[in-house]
Design an enzyme around this catalytic site. Structure first.
Site, PDB file in Angstrom:
ATOM      1  N   SER A 127      53.230  33.086  32.460  1.00 34.41           N
ATOM      2  CA  SER A 127      52.796  32.913  34.063  1.00 34.41           C
ATOM      3  C   SER A 127      50.885  33.297  33.720  1.00 34.41           C
ATOM      4  O   SER A 127      50.957  34.217  33.726  1.00 34.41           O
ATOM      5  CB  SER A 127      53.095  32.255  35.670  1.00 34.41           C
ATOM      6  OG  SER A 127      52.719  31.972  36.227  1.00 34.41           O
ATOM      7  N   TYR A 168      56.859  36.721  42.762  1.00 36.24           N
ATOM      8  CA  TYR A 168      56.921  35.931  41.370  1.00 36.24           C
ATOM      9  C   TYR A 168      55.376  36.718  40.818  1.00 36.24           C
ATOM     10  O   TYR A 168      56.430  36.970  39.858  1.00 36.24           O
ATOM     11  CB  TYR A 168      56.643  34.207  41.726  1.00 36.24           C
ATOM     12  CG  TYR A 168      55.514  33.699  40.484  1.00 36.24           C
ATOM     13  CD1 TYR A 168      57.308  32.536  40.012  1.00 36.24           C
ATOM     14  CD2 TYR A 168      55.071  33.597  40.319  1.00 36.24           C
ATOM     15  CE1 TYR A 168      56.877  31.430  39.189  1.00 36.24           C
ATOM     16  CE2 TYR A 168      54.682  32.265  39.118  1.00 36.24           C
ATOM     17  CZ  TYR A 168      55.337  32.031  39.081  1.00 36.24           C
ATOM     18  OH  TYR A 168      55.579  30.693  37.434  1.00 36.24           O
TER      19      TYR A 168
END
Ligand code: NAD
Length: 260
Positions: free
Chosen positions: A142, A155
């Site tokens: 990401s 995350y």
């Protein structure tokens, strides 16, 4: 281009994983799907994408948070197609909360599914790739593998971790025909992000469309979502001969997010 090869894509029953599975099937790769929820629809989409090449599609429902189920899935994939040539570590979940309010069990689940699962699949896939002297490991990280945002401790930690794992995997395979790289998307309008759009709409009392604009406006200069199809094309590039010496990159497709 990928005829005779097999791609296993974790978390491919929706979103980015499904987009990547379709792009690889279009190039002729047989596909092993994985993920939760309804399977017939995604299977039909991947079959249609690879129809011209007679692509075969299998499915294993392993929970990427459980090592024993991952081992079972890897054995199943090898049993179905001989070996896994292309491994796409894509399954991922999100939880948004400040550190002091972050439920420890959500932290553990995010680290297990978004990071540790890729260690298990990679360690199990590498021996056959190295024996064949060809393989591709593609980790869907990401932009949060490169920069941080508040409220996303687990995350961001997991995604920075998978970028690190990608680099180590690339170094350990650097003299072989196996390459390891990461893809770092910005906002992609999938189920994972729609939840964050919904939260923003509720928080500000605005429409779905306005909430999307607010979300993009905070981080993504292009004001556009990246699509699963675009990410599928980047994964296909890594699998092409032009990608033979692309090793250990964390390639952002983020509308300029990380350039700021
Ligand atoms: P999504 O929710 O649409 O898809 C997630 C997939 O993972 C689904 O197939 C789901 O069934 C599967 N999954 C979830 N938990 C699982 C588990 N325990 N075991 C096996 N499968 C599981 O989400 P998405 O946006 O397509 O996300 C895919 C990946 O892309 C994730 O790693 C995510 O972090 C990453 N990513 C997404 C965005 C975005 O904006 N959507 C941006 C950057 C990175």
């Amino acid at each position: 281009m990928l005829q005779g090869k097999t791609a296993l894509v974790t978390g491919s029953t929706s979103g980015i994983g499904l987009g990547i599975a379709c792009a690889l099937a279009q190039r002729g790769a047989n596909i092993v799907l994985n993920g939760f929820g309804e399977v017939d629809g995604p299977r039909a989409q991947v079959l249609a994408a690879g129809e011209h090449a007679g692509v075969r599609v299998a499915y294993h429902g392993a929970d990427m948070g459980r090592a024993a189920e991952i081992e079972d899935m890897m054995q199943y994939a090898a049993g179905q197609f001989g070996r896994v040539d292309i491994l796409v570590n894509n399954a991922g979940i999100q939880h948004v909360a400040s550190i002091q309010d972050f439920p420890p069990e959500r932290w553990d689940a995010i680290i297990a599914i978004n990071l540790t699962s890729a260690f298990h699949t990679t360690r199990l896939a590498l021996p056959a790739m190295l024996a064949a002297n060809w393989g591709r490991v593609i980790n869907v990280a990401s932009v949060h593998g490169l920069v941080a945002s508040a409220q996303k401790s687990a995350y961001v930690a997991a995604k920075h971790g998978i970028v690190g794992l990608t680099k180590v995997s690339a170094l350990e395979t650097a003299t072989t025909g196996v390459t390891c790289n990461a893809i770092c998307p910005g906002w992609v309008l999938t189920a994972l992000v729609q939840k964050q759009v919904d939260a923003k709409a509720e928080q500000h009392g605005v429409s779905n469309e306005e909430a999307k604009r607010l979300l993009l406006g905070e981080k993504e200069p292009s004001m556009q979502f990246t699509t699963p199809e675009e990410l599928g094309e980047l994964a296909a590039f890594f699998c092409s001969p032009a990608g033979n010496n692309v090793r250990g990159v964390a390639w952002n497709m983020d509308g300029g997010w990380a350039a700021q």
